[in-house]
Write a protein that holds these residues in place. Structure first.
Motif, PDB file in Angstrom:
ATOM      1  N   CYS A  14       4.287 -11.876  -0.150  1.00  0.00           N
ATOM      2  CA  CYS A  14       3.358 -11.141  -1.020  1.00  0.00           C
ATOM      3  C   CYS A  14       3.901  -9.758  -1.368  1.00  0.00           C
ATOM      4  N   PRO A  15       3.999  -9.445  -2.673  1.00  0.00           N
ATOM      5  CA  PRO A  15       4.404  -8.095  -3.098  1.00  0.00           C
ATOM      6  C   PRO A  15       3.177  -7.173  -3.107  1.00  0.00           C
ATOM      7  N   VAL A  16       2.880  -6.607  -1.962  1.00  0.00           N
ATOM      8  CA  VAL A  16       1.622  -5.880  -1.760  1.00  0.00           C
ATOM      9  C   VAL A  16       1.555  -4.646  -2.659  1.00  0.00           C
ATOM     10  N   ILE A  17       0.381  -4.470  -3.266  1.00  0.00           N
ATOM     11  CA  ILE A  17       0.158  -3.296  -4.115  1.00  0.00           C
ATOM     12  C   ILE A  17       0.117  -2.030  -3.253  1.00  0.00           C
ATOM     13  N   THR A  18       0.278  -0.877  -3.882  1.00  0.00           N
ATOM     14  CA  THR A  18       0.127   0.408  -3.192  1.00  0.00           C
ATOM     15  C   THR A  18      -1.286   0.922  -3.464  1.00  0.00           C
ATOM     16  N   PRO A  19      -2.176   0.898  -2.458  1.00  0.00           N
ATOM     17  CA  PRO A  19      -3.537   1.378  -2.701  1.00  0.00           C
ATOM     18  C   PRO A  19      -3.588   2.907  -2.715  1.00  0.00           C
ATOM     19  N   PHE A  28      -3.074   4.798   3.238  1.00  0.00           N
ATOM     20  CA  PHE A  28      -2.296   4.020   4.198  1.00  0.00           C
ATOM     21  C   PHE A  28      -3.184   3.133   5.068  1.00  0.00           C
ATOM     22  N   ILE A  29      -4.427   3.550   5.289  1.00  0.00           N
ATOM     23  CA  ILE A  29      -5.344   2.711   6.061  1.00  0.00           C
ATOM     24  C   ILE A  29      -5.629   1.425   5.298  1.00  0.00           C
ATOM     25  N   LYS A  30      -5.933   1.541   4.009  1.00  0.00           N
ATOM     26  CA  LYS A  30      -6.175   0.352   3.189  1.00  0.00           C
ATOM     27  C   LYS A  30      -4.921  -0.516   3.098  1.00  0.00           C
ATOM     28  N   MET A  31      -3.762   0.126   3.024  1.00  0.00           N
ATOM     29  CA  MET A  31      -2.520  -0.646   2.951  1.00  0.00           C
ATOM     30  C   MET A  31      -2.350  -1.498   4.207  1.00  0.00           C
ATOM     31  N   SER A  32      -2.593  -0.911   5.355  1.00  0.00           N
ATOM     32  CA  SER A  32      -2.481  -1.675   6.609  1.00  0.00           C
ATOM     33  C   SER A  32      -3.496  -2.806   6.648  1.00  0.00           C
ATOM     34  N   GLU A  33      -4.710  -2.536   6.140  1.00  0.00           N
ATOM     35  CA  GLU A  33      -5.740  -3.583   6.105  1.00  0.00           C
ATOM     36  C   GLU A  33      -5.325  -4.735   5.190  1.00  0.00           C
ATOM     37  N   LEU A  34      -4.733  -4.399   4.043  1.00  0.00           N
ATOM     38  CA  LEU A  34      -4.260  -5.439   3.126  1.00  0.00           C
ATOM     39  C   LEU A  34      -3.180  -6.294   3.776  1.00  0.00           C
ATOM     40  N   ILE A  35      -2.259  -5.642   4.486  1.00  0.00           N
ATOM     41  CA  ILE A  35      -1.173  -6.373   5.147  1.00  0.00           C
ATOM     42  C   ILE A  35      -1.729  -7.286   6.238  1.00  0.00           C
ATOM     43  N   LYS A 269     -11.675  -4.664  -1.518  1.00  0.00           N
ATOM     44  CA  LYS A 269     -10.499  -4.447  -0.661  1.00  0.00           C
ATOM     45  C   LYS A 269      -9.931  -3.029  -0.800  1.00  0.00           C
ATOM     46  N   ILE A 270     -10.024  -2.450  -1.992  1.00  0.00           N
ATOM     47  CA  ILE A 270      -9.409  -1.146  -2.265  1.00  0.00           C
ATOM     48  C   ILE A 270     -10.264  -0.372  -3.271  1.00  0.00           C
ATOM     49  N   HIS A 271      -9.951   0.917  -3.422  1.00  0.00           N
ATOM     50  CA  HIS A 271     -10.412   1.656  -4.598  1.00  0.00           C
ATOM     51  C   HIS A 271      -9.434   1.296  -5.721  1.00  0.00           C
ATOM     52  N   PRO A 272      -9.921   0.795  -6.857  1.00  0.00           N
ATOM     53  CA  PRO A 272      -9.012   0.293  -7.905  1.00  0.00           C
ATOM     54  C   PRO A 272      -8.361   1.405  -8.725  1.00  0.00           C
ATOM     55  N   LYS A 273      -7.567   2.215  -8.056  1.00  0.00           N
ATOM     56  CA  LYS A 273      -6.942   3.373  -8.692  1.00  0.00           C
ATOM     57  C   LYS A 273      -5.477   3.086  -8.984  1.00  0.00           C
ATOM     58  N   LEU A 274      -5.046   3.383 -10.212  1.00  0.00           N
ATOM     59  CA  LEU A 274      -3.627   3.383 -10.546  1.00  0.00           C
ATOM     60  C   LEU A 274      -3.237   4.803 -10.912  1.00  0.00           C
ATOM     61  N   ARG A 275      -1.974   5.105 -10.750  1.00  0.00           N
ATOM     62  CA  ARG A 275      -1.479   6.407 -11.186  1.00  0.00           C
ATOM     63  C   ARG A 275      -1.049   6.322 -12.651  1.00  0.00           C
ATOM     64  N   MET A 276      -1.374   7.372 -13.385  1.00  0.00           N
ATOM     65  CA  MET A 276      -0.930   7.421 -14.779  1.00  0.00           C
ATOM     66  C   MET A 276       0.598   7.425 -14.835  1.00  0.00           C
ATOM     67  N   PRO A 277       1.177   6.775 -15.864  1.00  0.00           N
ATOM     68  CA  PRO A 277       0.541   6.346 -17.111  1.00  0.00           C
ATOM     69  C   PRO A 277      -0.179   5.001 -17.058  1.00  0.00           C
ATOM     70  N   MET A 278      -0.180   4.311 -15.903  1.00  0.00           N
ATOM     71  CA  MET A 278      -0.924   3.061 -15.772  1.00  0.00           C
ATOM     72  C   MET A 278      -2.413   3.366 -15.664  1.00  0.00           C
ATOM     73  N   ASP A 279      -3.228   2.381 -16.013  1.00  0.00           N
ATOM     74  CA  ASP A 279      -4.672   2.503 -15.859  1.00  0.00           C
ATOM     75  C   ASP A 279      -5.271   1.109 -15.773  1.00  0.00           C
ATOM     76  N   LEU A 280      -6.542   1.043 -15.409  1.00  0.00           N
ATOM     77  CA  LEU A 280      -7.227  -0.237 -15.279  1.00  0.00           C
ATOM     78  C   LEU A 280      -7.341  -0.944 -16.632  1.00  0.00           C
ATOM     79  N   PRO A 281      -7.505  -2.255 -16.623  1.00  0.00           N
ATOM     80  CA  PRO A 281      -7.696  -2.992 -17.881  1.00  0.00           C
ATOM     81  C   PRO A 281      -8.962  -2.532 -18.605  1.00  0.00           C
TER      82      PRO A 281
END
Length: 299
Positions: A14-19, A28-35, A269-281
């Motif tokens: 799994c290519p885990v996202i960066t929360p 990092f807490i959410k990342m560990s939970e996802l893993i 599972k996470i806060h659906p945050k992306l860093r700009m220039p990306m954003d949610l659909p």
């Protein structure tokens, strides 16, 4: 190549996202939970800071922290393949050496994006990186993102000349190219699919597994498809391939990982945050994603 490595590096990685937190800091807490969830769900390995992990929005130091967090969280239970490539050669060398020092199972090194090197330059880049470490290297070929394709002859030459280049992740819709890679490199070459609709077909021609963004959302289904294949129950694996198709389609209606993060947010599972220039659909796609998740009983 050791047969032990072939048994180890296989299946659904799994290519885990960066929360991120709402503030934009890495969570990092959410990342560990996802893993932990990935391992509990049967994923055969973990990768971080690849395309799904928004590496171009992370500093070099942040990438190191994400890699370190993943390796510590996994604690040897499954393989860890951090993505260590970038558009900068020296940074790629540095991150790959650090992955080796941290105890990663292998490093995934992307074709440099934006630069568009010629094939001779790509050969030199990958060989220099591979020669600088002992860790196994998985080449990551994703021409839709990098604007250059690592050609079959170049891959075969690197595999022949570099003992620790052991395979490739092919995010390449050209299935003829993928067939030719396997023919040129032989049955011991570890070929992973990075195109969701080619995960099952690639197994049928000699592939070893997939590194699929969909595994972020439905890890047990993606892992089960591989398990059924490895057990020899190809009919059940094919059924799962088609079962996953609607989910695969909706998760790529916008640029990865925006739909995946939206989905994981809806799943709590996470806060659906992306860093700009990306954003949610956009809202209409988010509605479709939610409906699809409900159909798959993921929410």
């Amino acid at each position: 190549m050791s047969q032990n490595l072939k048994k180890l590096l296989r299946g659904s990685i799994c290519p885990v996202i960066t929360p991120f937190k709402e503030s934009g800091e890495i969570d990092f807490i959410k990342m560990s939970e996802l893993i932990e969830w990935q391992i509990e769900s049967g994923s055969h390995g973990i990768s971080v800071t690849g395309t799904s992990g928004e590496p171009s929005s992370l500093t070099t130091e942040e990438r190191l922290l994400v890699m370190e967090n993943a390796i510590k969280t996994v604690n040897g239970r499954v393989p860890v393949l951090p993505a260590t490539g970038s558009t900068n050669h020296d940074e790629t060398m540095y991150l790959t050496k650090k992955a080796e020092e941290m105890g990663a199972t292998a490093a995934m090194v992307i074709v440099p994006y934006y630069n568009r090197p010629n094939q001779a330059a790509l050969y030199k880049h990958f060989k220099t990186v591979a020669d600088s470490v002992d860790i196994p290297i998985i080449i990551y070929n994703i021409p839709g993102r990098t604007a250059v394709n690592l050609e079959v002859d170049t891959i075969a030459r690197l595999y022949k000349d570099c003992g620790n280049i052991v395979g490739a992740k092919e995010s390449n819709k050209d299935f003829e190219h993928i067939n030719r890679v396997l023919k040129a490199c032989g049955p011991d070459f570890l070929l992973f699919s990075g195109i969701e609709l080619l995960c099952y077909p690639m197994l049928t021609i000699g592939g070893i597994g997939s590194i699929s963004a969909t595994a972020n959302v439905a890890p047990s289904l993606v892992a089960e498809m591989h398990n059924r294949w490895f057990e020899g129950n190809h009919e059940a694996a094919l059924e799962l391939h088609y079962k996953l198709m609607d989910l695969n389609d909706v998760l790529f209606r916008d640029t990865n990982p925006a739909p995946v993060k939206a989905a994981l947010g809806m799943m709590g599972k996470i806060h659906p945050k992306l860093r700009m220039p990306m954003d949610l659909p956009e809202e209409n796609l988010q509605v479709t994603i939610k409906k699809t998740l409900e159909e798959y009983k993921l929410i």
